[in-house]
Design a protein around this motif. Structure first.
Motif, PDB file in Angstrom:
ATOM      1  N   VAL A 136       7.703 -13.540 -16.697  1.00  0.00           N
ATOM      2  CA  VAL A 136       6.555 -12.944 -16.007  1.00  0.00           C
ATOM      3  C   VAL A 136       6.837 -11.453 -15.822  1.00  0.00           C
ATOM      4  CG1 VAL A 136       5.087 -13.009 -13.967  1.00  0.00           C
ATOM      5  CG2 VAL A 136       6.153 -15.130 -14.809  1.00  0.00           C
ATOM      6  N   PRO A 137       6.213 -10.574 -16.599  1.00  0.00           N
ATOM      7  CA  PRO A 137       6.533  -9.144 -16.545  1.00  0.00           C
ATOM      8  C   PRO A 137       6.425  -8.542 -15.148  1.00  0.00           C
ATOM      9  CG  PRO A 137       5.138  -9.616 -18.437  1.00  0.00           C
ATOM     10  CD  PRO A 137       5.192 -10.871 -17.623  1.00  0.00           C
ATOM     11  N   GLU A 138       5.426  -8.963 -14.388  1.00  0.00           N
ATOM     12  CA  GLU A 138       5.216  -8.387 -13.053  1.00  0.00           C
ATOM     13  C   GLU A 138       6.428  -8.591 -12.145  1.00  0.00           C
ATOM     14  OE1 GLU A 138       1.503  -8.913 -15.135  1.00  0.00           O
ATOM     15  OE2 GLU A 138       3.106 -10.343 -14.659  1.00  0.00           O
ATOM     16  N   GLU A 139       7.159  -9.682 -12.365  1.00  0.00           N
ATOM     17  CA  GLU A 139       8.312  -9.982 -11.524  1.00  0.00           C
ATOM     18  C   GLU A 139       9.497  -9.056 -11.807  1.00  0.00           C
ATOM     19  OE1 GLU A 139       8.410 -12.165  -8.988  1.00  0.00           O
ATOM     20  OE2 GLU A 139       6.268 -12.459  -9.357  1.00  0.00           O
ATOM     21  N   PHE A 140       9.426  -8.333 -12.918  1.00  0.00           N
ATOM     22  CA  PHE A 140      10.493  -7.398 -13.262  1.00  0.00           C
ATOM     23  C   PHE A 140      10.146  -5.971 -12.837  1.00  0.00           C
ATOM     24  CE2 PHE A 140      11.565 -11.038 -15.744  1.00  0.00           C
ATOM     25  CZ  PHE A 140      12.937 -10.976 -15.956  1.00  0.00           C
ATOM     26  N   CYS A 141       9.037  -5.832 -12.151  1.00  0.00           N
ATOM     27  CA  CYS A 141       8.587  -4.504 -11.716  1.00  0.00           C
ATOM     28  C   CYS A 141       8.952  -4.289 -10.257  1.00  0.00           C
ATOM     29  CB  CYS A 141       7.083  -4.357 -11.944  1.00  0.00           C
ATOM     30  SG  CYS A 141       6.580  -4.571 -13.662  1.00  0.00           S
ATOM     31  N   GLU A 166       6.421  -3.849 -23.247  1.00  0.00           N
ATOM     32  CA  GLU A 166       6.257  -2.435 -22.896  1.00  0.00           C
ATOM     33  C   GLU A 166       5.939  -2.267 -21.418  1.00  0.00           C
ATOM     34  OE1 GLU A 166       4.224   1.729 -24.401  1.00  0.00           O
ATOM     35  OE2 GLU A 166       3.501  -0.164 -25.262  1.00  0.00           O
ATOM     36  N   LYS A 167       5.216  -3.200 -20.845  1.00  0.00           N
ATOM     37  CA  LYS A 167       4.910  -3.104 -19.415  1.00  0.00           C
ATOM     38  C   LYS A 167       6.192  -3.100 -18.594  1.00  0.00           C
ATOM     39  CE  LYS A 167       2.270  -5.288 -15.687  1.00  0.00           C
ATOM     40  NZ  LYS A 167       1.309  -6.362 -15.320  1.00  0.00           N
ATOM     41  N   ILE A 168       7.141  -3.960 -18.951  1.00  0.00           N
ATOM     42  CA  ILE A 168       8.421  -3.992 -18.243  1.00  0.00           C
ATOM     43  C   ILE A 168       9.155  -2.672 -18.406  1.00  0.00           C
ATOM     44  CG2 ILE A 168      10.707  -5.071 -18.176  1.00  0.00           C
ATOM     45  CD1 ILE A 168       9.369  -7.719 -18.922  1.00  0.00           C
ATOM     46  N   ILE A 169       9.165  -2.138 -19.627  1.00  0.00           N
ATOM     47  CA  ILE A 169       9.855  -0.870 -19.882  1.00  0.00           C
ATOM     48  C   ILE A 169       9.184   0.267 -19.125  1.00  0.00           C
ATOM     49  CG2 ILE A 169      10.589   0.774 -21.654  1.00  0.00           C
ATOM     50  CD1 ILE A 169      10.301  -1.626 -23.668  1.00  0.00           C
ATOM     51  N   ARG A 170       7.863   0.307 -19.188  1.00  0.00           N
ATOM     52  CA  ARG A 170       7.109   1.389 -18.549  1.00  0.00           C
ATOM     53  C   ARG A 170       7.324   1.422 -17.041  1.00  0.00           C
ATOM     54  NH1 ARG A 170       2.600   0.089 -20.537  1.00  0.00           N
ATOM     55  NH2 ARG A 170       1.739  -0.993 -18.725  1.00  0.00           N
ATOM     56  N   ASN A 172      10.018   0.537 -15.546  1.00  0.00           N
ATOM     57  CA  ASN A 172      11.446   0.647 -15.231  1.00  0.00           C
ATOM     58  C   ASN A 172      12.091   1.818 -15.956  1.00  0.00           C
ATOM     59  OD1 ASN A 172      12.326  -1.891 -13.576  1.00  0.00           O
ATOM     60  ND2 ASN A 172      10.966  -2.696 -15.155  1.00  0.00           N
ATOM     61  N   GLN A 173      11.466   2.978 -15.902  1.00  0.00           N
ATOM     62  CA  GLN A 173      11.965   4.123 -16.650  1.00  0.00           C
ATOM     63  C   GLN A 173      13.122   4.841 -15.966  1.00  0.00           C
ATOM     64  OE1 GLN A 173       8.960   6.517 -18.837  1.00  0.00           O
ATOM     65  NE2 GLN A 173       7.427   5.132 -17.936  1.00  0.00           N
ATOM     66  N   ASP A 174      13.509   4.390 -14.770  1.00  0.00           N
ATOM     67  CA  ASP A 174      14.649   4.997 -14.079  1.00  0.00           C
ATOM     68  C   ASP A 174      15.952   4.240 -14.331  1.00  0.00           C
ATOM     69  OD1 ASP A 174      13.058   6.992 -12.991  1.00  0.00           O
ATOM     70  OD2 ASP A 174      12.606   5.830 -11.190  1.00  0.00           O
ATOM     71  N   VAL A 175      15.877   3.152 -15.107  1.00  0.00           N
ATOM     72  CA  VAL A 175      17.069   2.368 -15.423  1.00  0.00           C
ATOM     73  C   VAL A 175      17.062   2.051 -16.915  1.00  0.00           C
ATOM     74  CG1 VAL A 175      17.181   1.336 -13.117  1.00  0.00           C
ATOM     75  CG2 VAL A 175      15.923   0.155 -14.940  1.00  0.00           C
ATOM     76  N   VAL A 176      18.177   1.548 -17.415  1.00  0.00           N
ATOM     77  CA  VAL A 176      18.236   1.133 -18.813  1.00  0.00           C
ATOM     78  C   VAL A 176      17.661  -0.274 -18.951  1.00  0.00           C
ATOM     79  CG1 VAL A 176      19.764   0.585 -20.752  1.00  0.00           C
ATOM     80  CG2 VAL A 176      20.202   2.611 -19.352  1.00  0.00           C
ATOM     81  N   VAL A 177      16.786  -0.435 -19.926  1.00  0.00           N
ATOM     82  CA  VAL A 177      16.200  -1.735 -20.242  1.00  0.00           C
ATOM     83  C   VAL A 177      16.750  -2.169 -21.599  1.00  0.00           C
ATOM     84  CG1 VAL A 177      14.082  -3.028 -20.695  1.00  0.00           C
ATOM     85  CG2 VAL A 177      14.102  -1.227 -18.946  1.00  0.00           C
ATOM     86  N   ILE A 178      17.357  -3.356 -21.632  1.00  0.00           N
ATOM     87  CA  ILE A 178      17.908  -3.903 -22.873  1.00  0.00           C
ATOM     88  C   ILE A 178      17.029  -5.048 -23.340  1.00  0.00           C
ATOM     89  CG2 ILE A 178      19.880  -5.024 -23.972  1.00  0.00           C
ATOM     90  CD1 ILE A 178      21.674  -3.731 -21.860  1.00  0.00           C
ATOM     91  N   VAL A 179      16.517  -4.942 -24.569  1.00  0.00           N
ATOM     92  CA  VAL A 179      15.755  -6.027 -25.189  1.00  0.00           C
ATOM     93  C   VAL A 179      16.618  -6.618 -26.296  1.00  0.00           C
ATOM     94  CG1 VAL A 179      13.639  -6.706 -26.367  1.00  0.00           C
ATOM     95  CG2 VAL A 179      13.570  -4.897 -24.638  1.00  0.00           C
ATOM     96  N   ASP A 180      16.997  -7.852 -26.117  1.00  0.00           N
ATOM     97  CA  ASP A 180      17.888  -8.562 -27.033  1.00  0.00           C
ATOM     98  C   ASP A 180      17.025  -9.276 -28.076  1.00  0.00           C
ATOM     99  OD1 ASP A 180      19.691 -10.226 -28.297  1.00  0.00           O
ATOM    100  OD2 ASP A 180      20.458 -11.151 -26.461  1.00  0.00           O
TER     101      ASP A 180
END
Length: 351
Positions: A136-141, A166-170, A172-180
């Motif tokens: 759920v992308p919203e839960e990562f915001c 992209e919503k999760i990345i957008r 969270n631009q103050d931290v590193v986001v890793i997509v495996d």
């Protein structure tokens, strides 16, 4: 406890899928490719000059990095390679998750993530998947010290649409986001191009699945030059000579044989789509896999019972004795012949 034992780091290790020691098995439990690597890999290994093994390998893996950069159409400065994607991911955890806020990861996901977090003493928080086993992308915001998730997710096999990634990345631009993206080649849409838009995004890939190179241990990451430079600094502070000469030569050959790669992917996807239908006819619910495996639960029979009865027949699948997924089996897509053996065994077991 002896005094020196108090200084030993206590960790619960990652438990990989069983590697059977018996002969004549159908091995569908570790998401390996059922087909051999490209013939170009075989030739590259034959062409190696063994006398050069006395020399250390290139610590920068220059030629392999160049081959990957050419294939992915990115500058070489934005590519990092390691000994399998596990090595790359572990190095990324060590490099980028160094704050006091918790790193966010799903509660049902690749089970190495929390192992690394505990090993490196990184605070983390698990975010529950929804009832359909989707991220759920919203839960990562929310406030965090970093974000990591596979897409498609493992072991659920479900892909998150790129717009949600992209919503999760957008957010969270103050931290590193890793997509495996270990399984992205089997029908998914990669976030790789988003690395040009977001300098905090690291996309991690592997040769183990779609390129049939699990035994050679080759993984790579693509991100901004800043991220890649930071990864290299940590790597060279730990172990400069991680990738051997044979692996580099084989990796270069594998990524250059695009025709063979596409043929292998097509065969696996075709077998996967048929397997979805066959298992559904057997009474399984199967998630909409975009990977080289299926995640399936039977409507009436316990997953552990099916797992054990298959194992008795020397057919190995993966069973996770964990909350929420202990009624599911993860079944790697094998050759058509291997899948037929599986189907026949399931007919007997479910009867």
């Amino acid at each position: 406890m002896k005094e020196w034992e108090k200084n030993i780091r206590k960790v619960t290790p990652y438990i990989p899928g069983e590697q059977p020691k018996m002969d004549y098995v159908v091995k569908l439990n570790t998401n390996e490719c059922p087909y051999p690597p490209s013939p170009m890999v075989e030739q590259a290994i034959k062409d190696l000059d063994y006398k050069r093994f006395r020399l250390y390998p290139d610590p920068d893996a220059t030629e392999l990095v160049r081959a990957i950069a050419d294939y992915e159409k990115v500058p070489e400065e934005r590519v990092f390679v390691g000994v399998g994607s596990d090595d790359v991911l572990g190095m990324a955890f060590l490099t980028f998750f160094h704050g006091e806020k918790p790193v966010l990861m799903a509660d049902i996901t690749y089970s190495f993530y929390d192992v690394w977090a505990n090993l490196f003493q990184i605070p983390f928080e698990t975010i529950p998947l929804n009832a359909q086993l989707e991220i759920v992308p919203e839960e990562f915001c929310r406030e965090n010290g970093g974000v990591v998730f596979p897409n498609p997710n493992a072991p659920t096999a479900i892909e998150m649409p790129l717009s949600q990634v992209e919503k999760i990345i957008r957010k969270n631009q103050d931290v590193v986001v890793i997509v495996d993206e270990a399984y992205i080649d089997f029908g998914g849409t990669s976030a790789l191009r988003l690395t040009e838009k977001y300098d905090n995004l690291l996309v991690v890939r592997t040769f183990s699945k779609s390129r049939a190179m699990a035994g050679m241990r080759i993984g790579y990451a693509i991100g901004s030059e800043t991220l890649i430079s930071a990864l290299k600094a940590v790597k060279f502070s730990y172990n400069s000579y991680t990738m051997n000469q044979a692996a580099m030569a084989a990796g270069i050959a594998a990524i250059r044989d695009e025709k063979y790669f596409n043929q292998t992917i097509e065969k696996i996807i075709s077998t996967r789509e048929r397997a979805k239908k066959v298992l559904s006819d057997f009474g399984f619910f199967v998630t909409d896999s975009k990977t080289n495996f299926l995640f399936a639960t039977h409507k009436t029979m316990e997953a552990k019972d099916i797992f054990e009865q298959l194992r008795d027949r020397h057919i190995f699948v993966r069973f996770f004795d964990k909350p929420r997924i202990n009624q599911y089996l993860r079944i790697t897509i094998g050759t058509d012949e291997e899948m037929e053996i599986l189907y026949q065994a399931l007919r007997e077991i479910l009867k």
